[in-house]
Design an enzyme around this catalytic site. Sequence first.
Site, mmCIF file in Angstrom:
data_model
loop_
_atom_site.group_PDB
_atom_site.id
_atom_site.type_symbol
_atom_site.label_atom_id
_atom_site.label_comp_id
_atom_site.label_asym_id
_atom_site.label_seq_id
_atom_site.Cartn_x
_atom_site.Cartn_y
_atom_site.Cartn_z
ATOM 1 N N GLY A 116 0.834 -1.196 0.000
ATOM 2 C CA GLY A 116 0.000 0.000 0.000
ATOM 3 C C GLY A 116 0.870 1.246 0.000
ATOM 4 N N CYS A 117 0.492 2.261 -0.810
ATOM 5 C CA CYS A 117 1.278 3.484 -0.832
ATOM 6 C C CYS A 117 1.303 4.088 0.557
ATOM 7 C CB CYS A 117 0.709 4.470 -1.852
ATOM 8 S SG CYS A 117 -0.982 4.948 -1.534
ATOM 9 N N GLY A 118 2.431 4.657 0.945
ATOM 10 C CA GLY A 118 2.581 5.150 2.298
ATOM 11 C C GLY A 118 2.921 4.044 3.269
ATOM 12 N N HIS A 193 -5.044 2.698 1.466
ATOM 13 C CA HIS A 193 -5.385 1.898 2.647
ATOM 14 C C HIS A 193 -6.070 2.767 3.693
ATOM 15 C CE1 HIS A 193 -1.273 3.429 3.053
ATOM 16 N NE2 HIS A 193 -1.534 3.544 4.338
#
Length: 299
Positions: A116-118, A193
């Site tokens: 997930g990005c981040g 997310h």
Amino acid sequence: MNDQDPPLPRLSRAQAALTRSVDVLDEHGQRETIQIPAERPLTVFVDKRELVTLMTLGAEPELLVLGYLRNQRLVDSMHDIDSVTVDWDVGAAAVKTRAGIEDFDRKTARRVVTTGCGQGTVFGSLMDELDTLVLPDPQAARISQRALVALLDAVRRQESTYKSAGSVHGCALFTLAGDDARLELFVEDVGRHNAIDTLAGWMWLRGLGGADKAFYTTGRLTSEMVIKSAQMGVPIIVSRSGITQMGHELATRLGLALFGRATNRHFLCYSGFERFDGDPSLARPPSVPPAGEGGSRAA
């Protein structure tokens, strides 16, 4: 909720600016002022114990925290939580439970950094629970092509931070009824997310099931997104982007219908064909390449 249940959690209503102005210089040497999405850390404390720091846009931080606790399976019931208080001056969310969290150390001991990005995180024990997740029967939870087109049109018309500033992900929750797709909630955040956790918190707070629901996300369909959707009982996910191998494998294993590369009337259905009522007459005619030209399309 019956008369014997404790009241729902008390939630603060913390507000924060979603964008900020910056000066930029383009390729022509022209200077202008544009809006970019805000990004801020939110450190979550549960009964005064630090749990996690989430990088977030900050649109609905209380719902984000509720959804995170739910999707990490740290609390069993909404009534276990007394309050969620967010203070942006210190960048913290204080969660107060009614009786503490049983086995807190064990539940939070294992973490897996996801795609997930981040760098969204899930606790390792969640992977062990996948086989216990049961989604609605395909005959009872499905989507028609007309409803899918209506869903995509509703997203296209939605005013968003992305349109004004870019650099954020959006997730939406829809209720499906025949050929209709009704938008219930649209959420944007710096990580998909976070956005889907916020939708999960919204559903949980209202006691909603997922059999007649569909999630939409602008982000790619990773294992994390598939797991989170399955946890909330939502068997249909639509994405503007593509899919990862593990996302596909888990969706096939759990019986989710995944639609990717979905814009306007175009889409690819990657899994869960049995949940889809297709109607090719709604599709636009395929473009025909000039004579002698071929090509392939990446999913």
